[in-house]
Design a protein around this motif. Structure first.
Motif, PDB file in Angstrom:
ATOM      1  N   PRO A  63       0.811  -1.222   0.000  1.00  0.00           N
ATOM      2  CA  PRO A  63       0.000   0.000   0.000  1.00  0.00           C
ATOM      3  C   PRO A  63       0.843   1.271   0.000  1.00  0.00           C
ATOM      4  O   PRO A  63       0.344   2.339  -0.353  1.00  0.00           O
ATOM      5  N   THR A  64       2.123   1.145   0.377  1.00  0.00           N
ATOM      6  CA  THR A  64       3.009   2.314   0.371  1.00  0.00           C
ATOM      7  C   THR A  64       3.848   2.376  -0.895  1.00  0.00           C
ATOM      8  O   THR A  64       4.689   3.262  -1.050  1.00  0.00           O
ATOM      9  N   GLY A  65       3.680   1.394  -1.803  1.00  0.00           N
ATOM     10  CA  GLY A  65       4.368   1.434  -3.088  1.00  0.00           C
ATOM     11  C   GLY A  65       5.466   0.420  -3.276  1.00  0.00           C
ATOM     12  O   GLY A  65       5.842   0.102  -4.409  1.00  0.00           O
ATOM     13  N   SER A  66       6.024  -0.124  -2.184  1.00  0.00           N
ATOM     14  CA  SER A  66       7.101  -1.102  -2.317  1.00  0.00           C
ATOM     15  C   SER A  66       7.165  -1.977  -1.070  1.00  0.00           C
ATOM     16  O   SER A  66       6.571  -1.647  -0.035  1.00  0.00           O
ATOM     17  N   PHE A  67       7.892  -3.090  -1.180  1.00  0.00           N
ATOM     18  CA  PHE A  67       8.099  -3.988  -0.042  1.00  0.00           C
ATOM     19  C   PHE A  67       9.482  -4.612  -0.192  1.00  0.00           C
ATOM     20  O   PHE A  67       9.739  -5.342  -1.148  1.00  0.00           O
ATOM     21  N   PRO A  68      10.401  -4.373   0.776  1.00  0.00           N
ATOM     22  CA  PRO A  68      11.786  -4.826   0.623  1.00  0.00           C
ATOM     23  C   PRO A  68      12.025  -6.294   0.956  1.00  0.00           C
ATOM     24  O   PRO A  68      13.080  -6.836   0.614  1.00  0.00           O
ATOM     25  N   GLY A  69      11.075  -6.941   1.627  1.00  0.00           N
ATOM     26  CA  GLY A  69      11.288  -8.314   2.050  1.00  0.00           C
ATOM     27  C   GLY A  69      12.001  -8.398   3.387  1.00  0.00           C
ATOM     28  O   GLY A  69      12.292  -7.389   4.038  1.00  0.00           O
ATOM     29  N   ALA A  70      12.294  -9.606   3.803  1.00  0.00           N
ATOM     30  CA  ALA A  70      12.881  -9.853   5.122  1.00  0.00           C
ATOM     31  C   ALA A  70      14.379  -9.566   5.119  1.00  0.00           C
ATOM     32  O   ALA A  70      15.095  -9.962   4.194  1.00  0.00           O
ATOM     33  N   SER A  71      14.857  -8.913   6.166  1.00  0.00           N
ATOM     34  CA  SER A  71      16.293  -8.710   6.344  1.00  0.00           C
ATOM     35  C   SER A  71      16.904  -9.856   7.147  1.00  0.00           C
ATOM     36  O   SER A  71      18.105  -9.861   7.409  1.00  0.00           O
ATOM     37  N   TYR A  72      16.081 -10.812   7.540  1.00  0.00           N
ATOM     38  CA  TYR A  72      16.524 -11.998   8.281  1.00  0.00           C
ATOM     39  C   TYR A  72      16.405 -13.226   7.382  1.00  0.00           C
ATOM     40  O   TYR A  72      15.717 -13.195   6.354  1.00  0.00           O
ATOM     41  N   ASP A  73      17.068 -14.299   7.773  1.00  0.00           N
ATOM     42  CA  ASP A  73      17.023 -15.533   7.001  1.00  0.00           C
ATOM     43  C   ASP A  73      15.777 -16.335   7.365  1.00  0.00           C
ATOM     44  O   ASP A  73      15.452 -16.473   8.552  1.00  0.00           O
ATOM     45  N   ILE A  74      15.106 -16.873   6.365  1.00  0.00           N
ATOM     46  CA  ILE A  74      13.971 -17.775   6.565  1.00  0.00           C
ATOM     47  C   ILE A  74      14.387 -19.141   6.019  1.00  0.00           C
ATOM     48  O   ILE A  74      14.729 -19.265   4.843  1.00  0.00           O
ATOM     49  N   LEU A  75      14.370 -20.154   6.869  1.00  0.00           N
ATOM     50  CA  LEU A  75      14.941 -21.465   6.538  1.00  0.00           C
ATOM     51  C   LEU A  75      13.852 -22.524   6.382  1.00  0.00           C
ATOM     52  O   LEU A  75      12.854 -22.512   7.110  1.00  0.00           O
ATOM     53  N   ALA A  76      14.069 -23.426   5.446  1.00  0.00           N
ATOM     54  CA  ALA A  76      13.101 -24.498   5.175  1.00  0.00           C
ATOM     55  C   ALA A  76      13.859 -25.760   4.732  1.00  0.00           C
ATOM     56  O   ALA A  76      13.754 -26.198   3.582  1.00  0.00           O
ATOM     57  N   ALA A  77      14.601 -26.338   5.652  1.00  0.00           N
ATOM     58  CA  ALA A  77      15.487 -27.456   5.300  1.00  0.00           C
ATOM     59  C   ALA A  77      14.731 -28.684   4.833  1.00  0.00           C
ATOM     60  O   ALA A  77      15.264 -29.475   4.044  1.00  0.00           O
ATOM     61  N   ASN A  78      13.519 -28.882   5.319  1.00  0.00           N
ATOM     62  CA  ASN A  78      12.798 -30.120   4.990  1.00  0.00           C
ATOM     63  C   ASN A  78      11.617 -29.886   4.058  1.00  0.00           C
ATOM     64  O   ASN A  78      10.683 -30.673   4.024  1.00  0.00           O
ATOM     65  N   VAL A  79      11.662 -28.799   3.282  1.00  0.00           N
ATOM     66  CA  VAL A  79      10.593 -28.505   2.321  1.00  0.00           C
ATOM     67  C   VAL A  79      11.207 -28.482   0.925  1.00  0.00           C
ATOM     68  O   VAL A  79      11.952 -27.567   0.573  1.00  0.00           O
ATOM     69  N   ILE A  80      10.870 -29.487   0.136  1.00  0.00           N
ATOM     70  CA  ILE A  80      11.479 -29.688  -1.176  1.00  0.00           C
ATOM     71  C   ILE A  80      10.463 -29.400  -2.276  1.00  0.00           C
ATOM     72  O   ILE A  80       9.326 -29.882  -2.233  1.00  0.00           O
ATOM     73  N   GLU A  81      10.877 -28.617  -3.255  1.00  0.00           N
ATOM     74  CA  GLU A  81      10.076 -28.424  -4.459  1.00  0.00           C
ATOM     75  C   GLU A  81      10.283 -29.639  -5.364  1.00  0.00           C
ATOM     76  O   GLU A  81      11.396 -29.897  -5.821  1.00  0.00           O
ATOM     77  N   LYS A  82       9.215 -30.396  -5.585  1.00  0.00           N
ATOM     78  CA  LYS A  82       9.340 -31.656  -6.321  1.00  0.00           C
ATOM     79  C   LYS A  82       9.898 -31.464  -7.725  1.00  0.00           C
ATOM     80  O   LYS A  82      10.687 -32.266  -8.211  1.00  0.00           O
ATOM     81  N   SER A  83       9.504 -30.395  -8.377  1.00  0.00           N
ATOM     82  CA  SER A  83       9.909 -30.203  -9.763  1.00  0.00           C
ATOM     83  C   SER A  83      11.408 -29.960  -9.912  1.00  0.00           C
ATOM     84  O   SER A  83      12.013 -30.340 -10.918  1.00  0.00           O
ATOM     85  N   SER A  84      12.028 -29.339  -8.913  1.00  0.00           N
ATOM     86  CA  SER A  84      13.458 -29.025  -8.994  1.00  0.00           C
ATOM     87  C   SER A  84      14.320 -29.878  -8.085  1.00  0.00           C
ATOM     88  O   SER A  84      15.527 -30.014  -8.315  1.00  0.00           O
ATOM     89  N   GLY A  85      13.714 -30.447  -7.048  1.00  0.00           N
ATOM     90  CA  GLY A  85      14.479 -31.207  -6.066  1.00  0.00           C
ATOM     91  C   GLY A  85      15.213 -30.341  -5.068  1.00  0.00           C
ATOM     92  O   GLY A  85      15.972 -30.850  -4.227  1.00  0.00           O
ATOM     93  N   ASN A  86      14.970 -29.021  -5.106  1.00  0.00           N
ATOM     94  CA  ASN A  86      15.655 -28.095  -4.206  1.00  0.00           C
ATOM     95  C   ASN A  86      14.737 -27.657  -3.071  1.00  0.00           C
ATOM     96  O   ASN A  86      13.515 -27.679  -3.203  1.00  0.00           O
ATOM     97  N   THR A  87      15.347 -27.236  -1.969  1.00  0.00           N
ATOM     98  CA  THR A  87      14.557 -26.642  -0.896  1.00  0.00           C
ATOM     99  C   THR A  87      14.007 -25.295  -1.384  1.00  0.00           C
ATOM    100  O   THR A  87      14.653 -24.596  -2.181  1.00  0.00           O
ATOM    101  N   ILE A  88      12.826 -24.937  -0.899  1.00  0.00           N
ATOM    102  CA  ILE A  88      12.184 -23.704  -1.371  1.00  0.00           C
ATOM    103  C   ILE A  88      12.883 -22.459  -0.841  1.00  0.00           C
ATOM    104  O   ILE A  88      12.762 -21.371  -1.410  1.00  0.00           O
ATOM    105  N   LEU A  89      13.585 -22.603   0.270  1.00  0.00           N
ATOM    106  CA  LEU A  89      14.377 -21.544   0.888  1.00  0.00           C
ATOM    107  C   LEU A  89      15.637 -22.209   1.446  1.00  0.00           C
ATOM    108  O   LEU A  89      15.712 -23.438   1.500  1.00  0.00           O
ATOM    109  N   PRO A  90      16.634 -21.459   1.881  1.00  0.00           N
ATOM    110  CA  PRO A  90      17.843 -22.098   2.395  1.00  0.00           C
ATOM    111  C   PRO A  90      17.554 -23.092   3.520  1.00  0.00           C
ATOM    112  O   PRO A  90      16.617 -22.916   4.300  1.00  0.00           O
ATOM    113  N   ALA A  91      18.371 -24.146   3.575  1.00  0.00           N
ATOM    114  CA  ALA A  91      18.212 -25.173   4.608  1.00  0.00           C
ATOM    115  C   ALA A  91      18.857 -24.750   5.922  1.00  0.00           C
ATOM    116  O   ALA A  91      18.406 -25.151   7.001  1.00  0.00           O
TER     117      ALA A  91
END
Length: 580
Positions: free
Chosen positions: A144-172
């Motif tokens: 609503p203010t025109g932009s969004f910079p995203g998180a300045s912290y790390d968001i981890l998902a070690a056990n969440v795999i995208e089936k199509s690529s075989g990679n984790t969706i975010l860093p492990a």
């Protein structure tokens, strides 16, 4: 060198101080002299509480806790966003990410609610950018203010795999270097996330075993010179009750545990707590576990596979507590001195507000006001999801209201086939409707869209389908079997005209409009898309046929409340579910 780790979990976008039971912490017990539960026993215990939570106060407490600590990190264990109050949810939880940036969060794991809007959305929250959502479609408005910079912290998902690529969706994992001390963090959600999230939110993903995933990453971290390892996991435990001796009759009662009873005050976790086998199986090289998901407070030592104590913590929810853990890092071994690890849960009392958080809240309160302040209905008294508003069988006043709203919603009628039974999952009912609450200066009893959204904050769709009587009974049996067995029992809320009884794990008579449900007969039912996808341990909902998607659950709820204008809604007797 000394090192401090501050941690919390299950914040759920609670920027403003949460109200009701969601904004209190039990600090003791006292006799029920007012007979709150109306059972005529004034000797039994009631909780003595203090108000707690809210990001303005959490930020101030964390800043105060960091004073005098040169080496400090702030971490979290998932559900930072999702199931959030309207102030955050109306903007796809972008305000909460900005608040976490301001309070100095360093790293968090994903939780199940990070997937409420799909994994692409949590990737966007991590990296930034805007959604072209029609500038307020479905009462949501990205950027609503025109932009969004995203998180300045790390968001981890070690056990969440995208089936199509075989990679984790975010860093492990994430490696933090604190003045020469390298600390590795492995972040995971519970492997059962697909069971408790709308199917569309986890489509195309694989959720791997927590223990196997973390243990496989230990040698990966060691190859990078990291020996100090902390697991951030969105899975948790449930404390056992706390014995309390009444000064009135001298009898010992089982009370709700206070915030510091488990395990610091002699308490313990229930033996069926899901975190216990995980903690017992994680590699001994892992030094500490920050957990969440169950919204419970505990700081416990659980033996690792080498039979050494290892700290497992959880800080309740909604920013009411944070855990302060002090430890020593051995520069020679480059590892944490396990015997030095000491943790305590700290109450986020409402003393001092952080000015930066206050400014952020005020900015978004102005942006959300046109949506939030609209009065949609009226109640004549409190409508509760627990306490005095629930019976022994698990039926609640608010559960009745929501189920009836689903049943009355015209958007789920297809081909003239109207549902005759509605089912609502109790975990989706997030707050009470309180008669006296007037956040926008509305009259007592007036219900605003903000209040209604706080009760049902998921933007689920209603879904109608056809089930046989036998399948409906099968669903009712799943309330206390499978993942809902033991302390995990989940009692579905049901609409007027439908009733059933149960004893323990045995289902008794089931009736619709006073007639027994017939196993071979078909019935049209309505529920939300979360349950329709088999969520919360109810796989038999997926057997429904002629599935038809209607409108949003919050719209059905709002419209149903409006239908009682001008006199208002009054909860009826709790006679639909009986059991124990």
């Amino acid at each position: 060198m000394d090192l401090q780790i501050l941690s919390f979990n299950d914040f759920h976008g609670n920027l403003e101080a949460p109200s009701g039971s969601s904004g209190r912490v039990a600090v003791g017990h006292a006799p029920d002299t007012a007979d709150v539960d109306k059972d005529k026993n004034t000797a039994e215990p009631v909780d003595v509480n203090v108000d707690a939570g809210g990001v303005e106060y959490l930020a101030s407490h964390l800043a105060e806790a960091r004073k005098g600590h040169r080496n400090t990190l702030t971490v979290a264990a998932g559900d930072i966003v999702g199931a959030s109050p309207l102030l955050s949810a109306a903007f796809h939880d972008e305000p909460t990410v900005l608040a976490m940036n301001k309070l100095g969060l360093d790293v968090t794991s994903v939780g199940n609610h990070e997937f409420d809007e799909g994994y692409k959305e949590i990737q966007r929250l991590a990296h930034g950018g805007c959604i072209d959502d029609g500038d307020g479609a479905n009462n949501q408005n990205s950027c609503p203010t025109g932009s969004f910079p995203g998180a300045s912290y790390d968001i981890l998902a070690a056990n969440v795999i995208e089936k199509s690529s075989g990679n984790t969706i975010l860093p492990a994992y994430s490696i933090k270097n604190v003045n020469g001390a390298k600390i590795g963090f492995i972040g995971m959600t519970l492997k059962d996330t697909p069971n408790i999230v709308t199917a569309s939110g986890v489509a195309g993903l694989e959720f791997t075993d927590e223990v196997k995933t973390a243990n496989a990453l230990v040698p990966v971290l060691r190859k990078q010179g990291v020996k100090a390892i902390v697991v951030l996991i969105h899975q948790g435990g449930t404390p056992n009750s706390e014995p309390w001796t009444s000064p009135v009759d001298g009898k010992t009662y089982q009370a709700n545990p206070t915030y510091d009873y488990t395990c610091q005050g002699g308490g313990s976790l229930k033996s069926d707590s899901a975190i216990l086998p995980i903690a017992a199986g994680l590699d001994p090289e892992i030094d500490m576990i920050v957990s969440g998901h169950t919204h419970q407070p505990y700081v416990c030592d659980v033996k690792d596979p080498a039979h050494n104590d290892r700290l497992v913590t959880s800080a309740s929810s909604f920013g009411r507590l944070f855990t302060e853990t002090d430890l020593q890092f051995d520069r020679r071994t480059q590892d944490i001195v396990r015997s030095s690890v000491k943790g305590s849960n700290m109450i986020v009392t409402r003393d001092t507000k952080d000015p930066a958080q206050t400014a952020l809240i005020q900015q978004y309160k102005e942006l959300v006001r046109p949506i939030a302040s609209k009065v949609i209905g009226h109640i004549t008294q409190d409508v509760l999801k627990g306490g005095a508003g629930i019976n022994a069988g698990g039926e609640s006043q608010l559960g009745d209201l929501i189920a009836d709203a689903q049943l009355a919603d015209p958007s789920v009628i297809t081909g003239g086939d109207k549902p005759v039974i509605a089912f609502m999952n109790p975990g989706g009912i997030r707050s009470d409707l309180t008669y006296a609450t007037s956040p926008y200066g509305e009259a007592p009893g007036d219900v605003t869209y903000d209040e209604a959204f706080t009760v049902q904050p998921f933007n689920n769709y209603l879904v109608s389908m056809t089930l046989t009587g036998a399948q409906i009974k099968e669903i009712l049996g799943q309330q206390w079997t499978g993942s809902n067995s033991g302390s995990g029992k989940k009692i579905l809320q049901v609409s007027k005209g439908f009733s059933y009884t149960y004893s323990g794990t045995t289902l008794g008579p089931v009736t619709l409009n006073n007639s027994p449900l017939v196993d071979g007969q078909s019935y049209r039912i309505v529920t939300n898309n979360f349950l329709q996808g088999g969520g919360d341990g109810f796989p038999s909902f997926t057997k429904g046929t002629n599935v038809y998607y209607g409108g949003l659950d919050i719209d059905a709820f709002a419209n149903y409340l409006t239908s009682f204008n001008p006199t208002g809604y009054t909860p009826g007797p709790l006679t639909r579910i009986s059991g124990s």
